[in-house]
Design an enzyme around this catalytic site. Structure first.
Site, short mmCIF file in Angstrom:
data_model
loop_
_atom_site.label_atom_id
_atom_site.label_comp_id
_atom_site.label_asym_id
_atom_site.label_seq_id
_atom_site.Cartn_x
_atom_site.Cartn_y
_atom_site.Cartn_z
N GLY A 1 -2.89 4.61 2.58
CA GLY A 1 -3.78 4.50 1.44
C GLY A 1 -4.50 5.77 1.05
N ASP B 1 -1.65 -1.17 13.37
CA ASP B 1 -1.21 -0.12 12.45
C ASP B 1 -1.67 1.25 12.89
OD1 ASP B 1 -3.74 -1.48 11.53
OD2 ASP B 1 -3.84 0.32 10.29
#
Length: 455
Positions: A93, A255
């Site tokens: 992101g 993650d």
């Protein structure tokens, strides 16, 4: 622009997976690019240390492609459990994979970014990194590398001239873009995404890629089991290294665990002053899920998520059998990591485990500083200032042979540590006076400690 040195060996291995694994993105256009840190020691390992500062900024601040490597930055796709809650709406992101190359040892290396702009996975974020966050990542990676923890390395930090608003620090605050060097940006969450999508073909392709390109092994019928075995070994070693270092990562989501067992992506990290199992780093970790003493459990849980993601292409029994080895591997690795930090030659699994079991309760019960203890006990001899409670430890240490003596100049000084007060002091000098000397001096001191421990 001058070409990199002959030691530079560009790669594009990630492209072999195909565009279902990433999105091509464009870097942000920053108002300024002020070079604050370049890691020439790491750059030499991939043939990029000959770049001038101007060339460095062009590649790592403006992201001009490196010759022969990736033509476009790639935002990698992944999912993950965040504090045990599955999130399918994440991915790179505020970063991307910028380049790949071979290191001096022939391993595939990645250059990835943090704070390089928005991507399809930014959601409501601005895709930026605070300068303080970048400074903290330098300190974390330098300290962990010196302490023998498998870690990404901060390759570059460039201040970018934007004013950022953040809820967890005084705003507006300064901005930066960071580049990290690591062996992989393939995460456990990368596999979880494919399982979520029920894309067995892609799971097989990724499993083959990781085994071949990151572990140097040829795939076969047992590829998923072998992959899990390698990841369990590496992540157990990572968990042990955290404990010996007294380090708390803070956000051990699936993650944030990559498949080479290399620590990366440092946010609210801290080093614990004493052996306090309940010590947490993240202010939002209210339940202590990722507390110091729970990190091996957390990393084991993440490895279980990889096994679950591999289940569609493999029978359960061999995966479970591999997972069941995590505890034994962790115990062996933590003994090795603590002996290494003590500068002692291992004597055997049972003896080494007994030594650790002798040290840990005394270290915890006396609230002795972790860094001070390892500094004083290096070479296996505790000073007389350690009282009667330490006698069992003194006797256990006496049975060991030192790996080296204390002749390095580091041992004539004081222990190098990285507690939160010093981190804040280093940042304050930058924030208030734009004084970078304390940061650069600290990096130099950390590297001296690393030299002494590596002897």
């Amino acid at each position: 622009m001058a070409a990199p040195s002959q030691a530079y060996r560009p790669e594009t291995a990630i492209l072999d997976l195909g565009d279902a694994f990433y999105d091509k993105v464009a870097p942000a256009d920053f108002p300024q690019t002020i070079l604050r840190f370049r890691n020439d020691r790491a750059a030499a390992e991939v043939g990029l240390d000959d770049l001038s500062d101007e060339e460095w900024i062009a590649h790592f601040g403006r992201f001009a492609p490196l010759s022969g490597s990736l033509p476009h930055p790639l935002a990698l796709r992944y999912h993950g459990h965040q504090f045990r809650t599955y999130n399918p709406d994440i991915g790179d992101g505020r970063g991307f994979l910028f380049a790949q190359m071979l290191g001096g040892d022939g391993r595939l290396m990645d250059l990835g970014t943090k704070g390089s702009g928005q991507t399809p996975y930014s959601r409501f974020g601005d895709g930026r990194l605070t300068l303080k966050g970048g400074v903290r990542e330098i300190l974390a990676t330098e300290m962990l590398e010196a302490l023998g923890v498998p870690t990404s390395r901060t390759f570059s930090l460039i201040e970018t001239g934007e004013a950022l608003d953040r809820n967890d620090e005084p705003s507006p605050t300064r901005s930066a873009v960071l580049v990290r060097l690591s062996h992989s940006h393939i995460r456990i969450g990368t596999f979880q995404r494919l399982a979520y999508l029920r894309d067995d073909e892609a799971t097989r392709a990724l499993t083959d890629y990781v085994l071949r390109r990151l572990y140097g092994e040829e795939p076969g019928e047992d590829t998923p089991v072998r992959l899990l075995d390698r990841v369990v070994e590496r992540t157990a070693t990572l968990a042990a290294a955290y404990m010996a270092a007294g380090f708390v990562h803070g956000v051990l989501n699936s993650d944030n665990i990559n498949v080479t067992g290399e620590s990366f992506d440092y946010g609210p990290w801290r080093f614990t002053p004493t052996w306090d199992p309940g010590f947490t780093a993240a202010y939002f970790d209210h339940a202590g899920l990722y507390a110091f003493g729970r990190q091996p459990e957390a990393i084991h849980w993440d490895a279980m998520q990889l096994a679950i993601a591999l289940r569609p292409i493999c029978e359960a029994e061999p995966l479970i059998a591999v997972l069941d080895t995590f505890g034994e591997r962790y115990q062996r690795a933590v003994s090795h990591a603590i002996l290494w930090r003590l500068g002692l030659v291992p004597r055997g699994a049972d003896s080494d485990r007994a030594l650790v079991q002798t040290i840990e309760p005394v270290l915890r019960g006396t609230a002795t500083g972790i860094d001070q203890f390892f500094f004083d006990a290096f070479g296996g001899r505790l000073p007389e200032s350690y009282g009667e409670q330490w006698q069992p430890v003194r006797e256990a240490l006496a049975a060991y042979t030192p790996r080296s003596d204390r002749s390095h100049a580091y041992w004539s000084g004081v222990p190098c540590s990285m507690l939160i007060d010093e981190v804040e002091t280093i940042w304050s000098a930058i924030a208030e006076r734009d004084d970078w000397t304390p940061l650069y001096d600290k990096i130099a001191n950390i590297r001296v400690m690393g030299e002494a421990l590596a002897v």
